[in-house]
Motif scaffolding. Structure first.
Motif, PDB file in Angstrom:
ATOM      1  N   MET A 807       0.813  -1.220   0.000  1.00 25.88           N
ATOM      2  CA  MET A 807       0.000   0.000   0.000  1.00 25.88           C
ATOM      3  C   MET A 807       0.848   1.272   0.000  1.00 25.88           C
ATOM      4  SD  MET A 807      -3.092  -0.902   2.595  1.00 25.88           S
ATOM      5  CE  MET A 807      -3.791   0.712   2.337  1.00 25.88           C
ATOM      6  N   ASN A 808       2.048   1.204   0.630  1.00 27.14           N
ATOM      7  CA  ASN A 808       2.870   2.405   0.785  1.00 27.14           C
ATOM      8  C   ASN A 808       3.979   2.455  -0.267  1.00 27.14           C
ATOM      9  OD1 ASN A 808       3.942   0.126   1.858  1.00 27.14           O
ATOM     10  ND2 ASN A 808       4.584   1.003   3.796  1.00 27.14           N
ATOM     11  N   TYR A 809       3.669   2.008  -1.477  1.00 26.66           N
ATOM     12  CA  TYR A 809       4.655   1.954  -2.563  1.00 26.66           C
ATOM     13  C   TYR A 809       4.519   3.166  -3.477  1.00 26.66           C
ATOM     14  CZ  TYR A 809       6.694   0.636  -7.061  1.00 26.66           C
ATOM     15  OH  TYR A 809       7.402   0.634  -8.235  1.00 26.66           O
ATOM     16  N   GLU A 810       5.698   3.731  -3.877  1.00 30.41           N
ATOM     17  CA  GLU A 810       5.736   4.794  -4.876  1.00 30.41           C
ATOM     18  C   GLU A 810       6.746   4.391  -5.943  1.00 30.41           C
ATOM     19  OE1 GLU A 810       6.813   9.564  -5.454  1.00 30.41           O
ATOM     20  OE2 GLU A 810       7.181   8.577  -3.536  1.00 30.41           O
ATOM     21  N   GLY A 811       6.303   4.337  -7.191  1.00 29.42           N
ATOM     22  CA  GLY A 811       7.196   3.947  -8.279  1.00 29.42           C
ATOM     23  C   GLY A 811       7.569   5.123  -9.153  1.00 29.42           C
ATOM     24  N   LEU A 812       8.857   5.262  -9.446  1.00 30.23           N
ATOM     25  CA  LEU A 812       9.338   6.293 -10.365  1.00 30.23           C
ATOM     26  C   LEU A 812       9.842   5.584 -11.618  1.00 30.23           C
ATOM     27  CD1 LEU A 812      11.360   8.560  -7.893  1.00 30.23           C
ATOM     28  CD2 LEU A 812       9.002   8.859  -8.668  1.00 30.23           C
TER      29      LEU A 812
END
Length: 1014
Positions: A807-812
């Protein structure tokens, strides 16, 4: 003709500066001269351009002449040499006919221009022919003349000219110039006290007349910064140079020599502070500005090339170093001839590089030339040339020629600096090395002791930075005497304690290290001390008792991860020790460095420098003892240098873990296996044999020619008979290259991964004594796209799919996966996943870089840059090929990407050993994250991922090349990325609310009001 020419030329000049920010001050408020002296040079140039047009229209020859002069001065200040040359040519012709007084001033400007072009002799000749109209202008001539003599290296004539000005001038400005010039002469003559006196006289006049933010005041302040740097007060010097650079940038044209000068000073300072990457950046800025002004071939650029070359040498970048130093040498020969002292300086620096590259013949030829040129001078350059020539012979093992050159160098050092001098230490130590090669161990020991004596006076250590290294040389000689039965190894404990005492002395001194490359140099020398300690223990100490085990661990640990341990110590001490105490410590260290450098520079002072050094050594010792009483925890961390002990390891290691601590005496490998209830000592075997086996083993994996029989041999040599399930591996030397998971454990050739988990560590100290991790479960994914680049595209869909389940994932991804965004985001991430390429630099491994989204520039993040970041993540996964490639550093291990990220503060690093396929990488990594999410610890998560891959692959995929690639590095902190209760069971509150809602509806139906209208 003149009117048209001046008008067109000056209009061109005006257009070339339209982008500048200065405004023209109106004619009725100021004039060109006032604007010029207020450093509004462009405004002065524009106003003079306007005025010369008006004067020419009115046939005002005085006005034309005067404005030609100010235009020339402005162009000289702005370094617009092409236009200046034309203006001077026209100005000479016009003023000679119309205004002799201005003609004199034009010739003076022309003389300054000749100096700027490097034509010092021509400038001096022209100045000596000038007939000044009055005394003040005579002083102006002598100021320019003094500058020409100074730049030409004739300090005596320069000083005479400055003294003439001081005697005859009534101008405060001219006095300030003369004081500053004499101060610079004193500085080059290493009369630092006198230099400071004259600089302060000049600074006082300028500050009173122009204020703090004038470039004239800043120039003298710059010289005071050089003085502070020379005396070891680097903090003060850096503050001064930063201020000077800011003033220059605000006051001067962007491509001005003074701005280059400030960049160069900061670059040299960073070089001394061991900030080599920053140093080379600033030195190249200096060089680029000077090249923009003068072109590549100009005498003023020689020092820039010399400094760049020296810095590249310290960076071990011998290719760039050689290029820069060769060009400096060429320019020196061109402008000063080969018999100039600067040529000798450049030649000696170049020879260091040539010797390192084993180009002995050329180095010898250059050094012989230097000796021929300097032979009649008997100066330090001659001594240095003899010393480098001896080093050149020593590297070729030509001891018969090395000895006389070391002796000549030592004799010269004594004649120049006196019997108790620091330079002789290197020559005497060199002689000790020579006699070790000749197997004359007794004579080698004698010279090592003579070198040690040079570092002391009346029983007190005078040169602390060299004393412990001389002790190391004596210990190595003693080792050879024991080994060859020249003396009996009685009282071996005393020798072991002497080695430990020398290490403690080195650790004390390390707190005050300041000069170029000291940290790496320290690590290399400490490694030699520890190897000697291990040799003494394993060869001459016969019992395998508690003393043996504890000291073997001490030497093994002290030989690993010195920089990492210091970084961790700094984290801990900075949190506890108050700022005021940190300032006191820095102050004492600064004074100790100051007086040590004064002594090494042979500065004349009105007091005994030796007494001052001893006073501040005692002060530092008293300070550290006071810390011991007031802050015992700090003392034990920083000053007490308490090494990790067997007892501490056993108290902190988990019940099912075994620490495998490997070490070497440069002849054999040894292993200490430590678990909660058991300690095992194992002689692994001959270092050369094991190193050869490891190379074969590694190549077998990489080239998919894996031999399980030879692999089982490495297993038997390295692994003790019994261990716990989970292995913590602290490798040494070539053992860093062993993928333990792929070792075969028995006749059935089971892989070790089926029986044990593995984790690699840089040292036991960094494993058990780490900063507390920050509880942060956020996950950052970096996925550059390489579709339209020179790099092959990576298939990371499977990894991205698993990471998206958090849930706390950020993808660049793609254009968002840029270097600057990574740097800004990584500081606040708990787990970081980078799927990218690496660029490996085999010449200078610390320049090997992680590749982000390819763009025009600034998309590479080097190992050197990584270690300067401040990251506190639980884990970083480097899904990039060969991320464990780096520089093998004695006393540190491999300085690779894993090492750099741990130095930056990351607790655990999952990195690669070689190139592997996207398919196996993606499968193992996605399973690793799934296992972590399911609550498995980091070692189990990786082990299970590899075993699962092996159970589901074919015979080709079973090759270790495909699955043994990933290694886990770090400390004993846990990786916790499992979501909290509410994150995992987010649906429970919704369900409860829904049930409550149904219950409420049911209640209302049952207990409905009978009179309610339906």
């Amino acid at each position: 003709m003149l009117k048209i020419y001046c008008f067109l030329t000056l209009i061109l000049i005006g257009f070339s500066h339209t982008g500048c920010a200065e405004n023209i001050i109106s004619e009725d408020r100021s004039n060109a001269e006032k604007l010029f002296f207020n450093e509004k040079t462009i405004a002065a140039l524009k106003l003079s351009t306007k005025d010369i047009y008006v004067a020419s229209q009115n046939n005002d020859s005085t006005g034309v002449s005067d404005n030609i002069y100010w235009i020339a001065e402005c162009l000289l200040q702005l370094k617009q040499y092409t236009q200046l040359e034309k203006v001077i040519a026209v100005g000479k012709e016009y003023t000679l006919r119309n205004n002799p007084e201005i003609y004199f001033k034009i010739l003076l400007t022309d003389s300054k221009f000749l100096i700027e072009k490097g034509s010092y002799t021509k400038s001096i000749q022209q100045l000596n022919t000038l007939l000044p109209p009055n005394k003040q202008q005579a002083c102006e001539i002598f100021l320019v003349l003094a500058d020409a003599y100074f730049r030409n290296g004739n300090l005596k004539e320069s000083r005479n000219a400055y003294n003439f000005v001081l005697t005859d001038t009534t101008s405060a400005y001219q006095k300030a110039e003369a004081y500053n010039g004499i101060g610079s002469c004193c500085y080059l003559e290493t009369k630092m006290d006198s230099a400071e006196k004259y600089y302060h006289l000049s600074f006082g006049i300028y500050k009173n007349k122009y204020g703090d933010n004038s470039s004239r005041t800043a120039h003298v302040l710059y010289n005071l910064g050089l003085l502070a740097e020379e005396r070891g007060d680097y903090y003060k010097a850096e503050k001064i140079f930063d201020h000077v650079l800011l003033v220059y940038q605000n006051k001067l044209y962007p491509y001005h020599p003074r701005i280059a000068e400030a960049y160069g000073a900061l670059g040299s300072l960073y070089m001394l502070e061991d900030k080599l990457e920053k140093a080379i950046l600033y030195l190249n800025k200096e060089k680029n500005i000077l090249e923009k002004i003068h072109g590549k071939e100009h005498p003023d650029i020689i020092f820039s090339y010399l400094n760049c070359g020296t810095t590249y040498y310290y960076l071990k970048d011998l290719v760039n170093s050689e290029d820069q130093l060769r060009f400096a040498l060429k320019l020196t020969a061109q402008f000063y001839k080969t018999d100039h002292h600067l040529y000798s300086t450049c030649a000696i620096e170049l020879c260091k590089v040539l010797i390192a590259k084993k180009q002995f013949a050329e180095a010898g030829k250059l050094l012989q030339h230097t000796i021929t040129v300097e032979k009649n001078n008997g100066n330090e350059r001659l001594a240095d040339a003899y010393y480098q020539l001896a080093e050149n012979y020593l590297q070729q093992k030509d001891t018969s020629n090395a000895i006389p050159n070391y002796l000549l160098a030592n004799k010269l050092y004594i004649s120049i600096f006196g019997s108790n001098n620091i330079s002789s230490v290197d020559a005497l130590t060199g002689l000790s090395h020579v006699y070790l090669l000749e197997k004359n161990f007794q004579k080698a020991f004698e010279y090592a002791n003579l070198a040690t004596d040079q570092t002391m006076i009346n029983g007190h250590i005078l040169h602390p930075y060299d004393h412990w290294e001389c002790q190391l040389q004596a210990i190595q000689c003693r080792k050879e005497l024991y080994r060859n039965n020249s003396i009996s190894p009685k009282n071996i404990k005393e020798n072991i304690e002497l080695i430990k005492k020398t290490i403690n002395e080195a650790n004390t001194i390390k707190q005050t290290y300041y000069s170029t490359g000291d940290q790496m140099h320290y690590s290399e020398k400490i490694a030699a001390l520890n190897e000697s300690g291990i040799y003494f223990l394993t060869h001459f100490y016969k019992s395998r008792d508690t003393y043996f085990i504890n000291n073997l661990l001490f030497f093994a640990e002290n030989n690993k991860a010195n920089l990492l341990r210091n970084k961790i110590t700094k984290y801990a001490t900075d949190e506890i020790l108050p700022k005021e105490q940190q300032v006191v410590s820095s102050g004492i260290i600064g004074k100790l460095n100051y007086f040590t450098l004064l002594n090494e520079n042979r500065e004349e002072m009105p007091f005994n420098i030796n007494d001052s050094i001893l006073f501040y050594q005692n002060t530092y010792e008293k300070f550290s003892k006071s810390i011991e009483q007031e802050y015992p925890k700090i003392y034990s961390l920083k000053y007490g240098r308490q090494p990790v002990t067997v007892k501490e390891i056993q108290n902190n290691i988990a019940s099912n873990h075994t620490l495998l601590e490997y070490c070497s005496d440069n002849e054999n490998y040894y292993c200490l296996a430590i678990s909660q209830n058991k300690i095992c000592y194992k002689v692994c075997g001959n270092k050369r044999e094991i190193d050869s086996l490891v190379i074969v083993y590694r190549n077998g994996i990489i080239y998919k020619d894996f031999n399980k029989n030879s692999t089982h041999k490495i297993y038997n040599m390295l692994l003790p008979s019994t261990t716990e399930k989970n292995l913590i591996i602290s490798p040494d030397g070539a053992i860093h290259a062993v993928a333990f998971d792929a070792l075969t454990t028995n006749v059935l050739h089971d892989y070790l991964v089926f029986h044990h988990t593995t984790q690699y560590i840089f040292s036991a100290s960094t494993y058990f004594r780490h900063p507390e991790p920050i509880d942060n479960k956020s996950i950052l994914g970096i996925f550059p796209s390489f579709l339209n680049s020179n790099f092959s595209n990576l298939n990371s869909k499977k990894e991205q799919g698993v990471l998206r389940t958090f849930m706390n994932y950020e993808g660049l991804c793609s254009s968002y996966a840029v270097k600057n965004r990574f740097i800004s985001k990584c500081c606040n991430a708990g787990v970081i996943h980078v799927a990218s390429h690496l660029i490996i630099d085999t010449l200078y491994p610390l320049q090997s870089s992680l590749v982000f989204q390819p763009q025009k520039n600034n998309f590479l993040l080097s190992i050197n840059e990584i270690r300067q970041l401040d990251i506190h993540a639980q884990l970083i996964t480097l899904a990039a090929c060969q991320s464990n490639y780096g520089k093998m550093q004695d006393g540190e291990g491999i300085e690779n990407f894993a090492w750099a990220f741990q130095y930056a503060g990351v607790h655990n690093i999952l990195s690669t050993e070689w190139n592997a396929s996207d398919k196996s990488t993606s499968s193992i990594l996605s399973d690793f994250y799934k296992n972590l999410k399911a609550g498995k610890n980091k070692q189990e998560a990786l082990q299970m991922a590899k075993i699962n891959y092996l159970h589901n692959t074919d015979a080709i995929g079973e090759q270790p090349f495909y699955w043994a690639n990933y290694s886990l590095y770090g400390d004993d902190s846990l990786i916790d990325i499992t979501p909290g209760f509410l994150s995992r069971f987010w649906w429970i509150p919704i369900l409860i609310l829904f049930l409550c809602y149904l219950a409420l509806l049911t209640y209302k139906r049952i207990y409905r009001d009978p009179y309610e209208i339906v």
